[in-house]
Design a protein around this motif. Structure first.
Motif, mmCIF file in Angstrom:
data_model
loop_
_atom_site.group_PDB
_atom_site.id
_atom_site.type_symbol
_atom_site.label_atom_id
_atom_site.label_comp_id
_atom_site.label_asym_id
_atom_site.label_seq_id
_atom_site.Cartn_x
_atom_site.Cartn_y
_atom_site.Cartn_z
ATOM 1 N N ALA A 96 -9.952 5.539 -1.278
ATOM 2 C CA ALA A 96 -10.618 4.753 -0.240
ATOM 3 C C ALA A 96 -11.500 3.670 -0.853
ATOM 4 O O ALA A 96 -11.612 2.571 -0.305
ATOM 5 N N GLU A 97 -12.116 3.973 -2.006
ATOM 6 C CA GLU A 97 -12.984 2.993 -2.662
ATOM 7 C C GLU A 97 -12.215 1.741 -3.079
ATOM 8 O O GLU A 97 -12.750 0.635 -3.058
ATOM 9 N N ASN A 99 -3.776 5.392 -2.253
ATOM 10 C CA ASN A 99 -4.915 4.720 -2.872
ATOM 11 C C ASN A 99 -6.227 5.433 -2.539
ATOM 12 O O ASN A 99 -6.382 5.996 -1.458
ATOM 13 N N ASP A 109 0.842 -1.196 0.000
ATOM 14 C CA ASP A 109 0.000 0.000 0.000
ATOM 15 C C ASP A 109 0.880 1.250 0.000
ATOM 16 O O ASP A 109 1.640 1.486 0.943
ATOM 17 N N LEU A 122 -9.486 0.514 -1.560
ATOM 18 C CA LEU A 122 -9.196 -0.269 -0.354
ATOM 19 C C LEU A 122 -10.451 -0.966 0.154
ATOM 20 O O LEU A 122 -10.385 -2.109 0.625
ATOM 21 N N ASP A 123 -11.596 -0.280 0.055
ATOM 22 C CA ASP A 123 -12.862 -0.922 0.467
ATOM 23 C C ASP A 123 -13.145 -2.130 -0.419
ATOM 24 O O ASP A 123 -13.578 -3.181 0.072
ATOM 25 N N TYR A 124 -12.909 -1.978 -1.721
ATOM 26 C CA TYR A 124 -13.120 -3.087 -2.653
ATOM 27 C C TYR A 124 -12.175 -4.238 -2.324
ATOM 28 O O TYR A 124 -12.580 -5.400 -2.301
ATOM 29 N N ARG A 125 -10.910 -3.908 -2.073
ATOM 30 C CA ARG A 125 -9.915 -4.930 -1.708
ATOM 31 C C ARG A 125 -10.365 -5.727 -0.502
ATOM 32 O O ARG A 125 -10.380 -6.956 -0.525
ATOM 33 N N ASP A 126 -10.742 -5.017 0.546
ATOM 34 C CA ASP A 126 -11.121 -5.689 1.792
ATOM 35 C C ASP A 126 -12.411 -6.486 1.642
ATOM 36 O O ASP A 126 -12.535 -7.582 2.202
ATOM 37 N N ALA A 127 -13.366 -5.944 0.896
ATOM 38 C CA ALA A 127 -14.631 -6.660 0.685
ATOM 39 C C ALA A 127 -14.407 -7.939 -0.116
ATOM 40 O O ALA A 127 -15.017 -8.974 0.168
ATOM 41 N N THR A 128 -13.528 -7.874 -1.110
ATOM 42 C CA THR A 128 -13.221 -9.051 -1.927
ATOM 43 C C THR A 128 -12.559 -10.132 -1.086
ATOM 44 O O THR A 128 -12.930 -11.312 -1.158
#
Length: 208
Positions: free
Chosen positions: A75-76, A73, A69, A78-84
């Motif tokens: 925020a969207e 990046n 990281d 990182l949110d996508y990364r974590d949700a995936t």
């Protein structure tokens, strides 16, 4: 004008690329002890993860994910990364450039960019977790330096690439042999173009 559907027996270019990439993932799983997939949430790493899922379905992906990281990046992303990661039940390791800047191991560049600062955190993460194969989303069409890379690209104990020390890859035979401290970068998307990536995302309906 309506496009004519291809008969089921016709193998498209995307089918061939997908098959090659899946073969690479399975070869790495068979040859290495601690592979890891670099995953940033960008288009190439998303396609790479999708291919890894196909390679081992119905089982889950047997590899850890690693994100270096930069701190720049959206925020969207990182949110996508974590949700995936959460949705797939995978393990994610994050190496943060910010941590290296905070304790003085790295210094900000005068131009403000941080892509070049990712190398040391990446190598530290590889060494600390003893990853012996590192999947990257590099493609040969991106730049001349990457065009010289093999699909299996050997790195020495300092993470350096020596073109004279690479193995031939004839008939899709890949040699993962390496010494302690060395690791192999693996590029399953080597033969894809950027257009192939976007066409595949559309065909597979991969969320971005």
């Amino acid at each position: 004008m309506t496009a004519t559907a291809l008969p089921p027996s016709v193998v498209t270019e995307l089918d061939a690329l997908e098959s090659e990439s899946i073969f690479v993932f399975r070869e790495v799983a068979a040859e290495f002890e601690r592979p890891v997939i670099l995953f940033s949430g960008g288009k190439d790493s998303i396609v790479m993860l999708h291919l890894a899922r196909k390679a081992f379905a119905p089982a889950s992906v047997p590899f850890t994910l690693l994100h270096v990281d930069t701190g720049h990046n959206f925020a969207e992303v990182l949110d996508y990364r974590d949700a995936t990661v959460a949705a797939l039940g995978l393990r994610l390791e994050v190496a943060k450039v910010e941590d290296y800047l905070a304790d003085g191991r790295l210094r900000e560049r005068s131009d403000g960019t941080r892509n070049q600062l990712q190398t040391i955190p990446l190598l530290d993460a590889i060494n600390s977790h003893r990853f012996d194969a590192v999947f990257g989303g590099g493609r040969r069409d991106e730049e001349r330096a990457r065009a010289k890379e093999r699909i299996y690209s050997l790195r020495d104990e300092f993470g350096q690439w020596d073109p004279r020390n690479q193995r031939p890859e004839l008939w899709s035979l890949y040699n993962g042999r390496h010494k302690p401290g060395e690791h192999v970068r693996v590029f399953p998307l080597s033969n894809w173009t950027e257009l192939d990536i976007w066409n595949y995302i559309e065909r597979e309906q991969i969320a971005l």
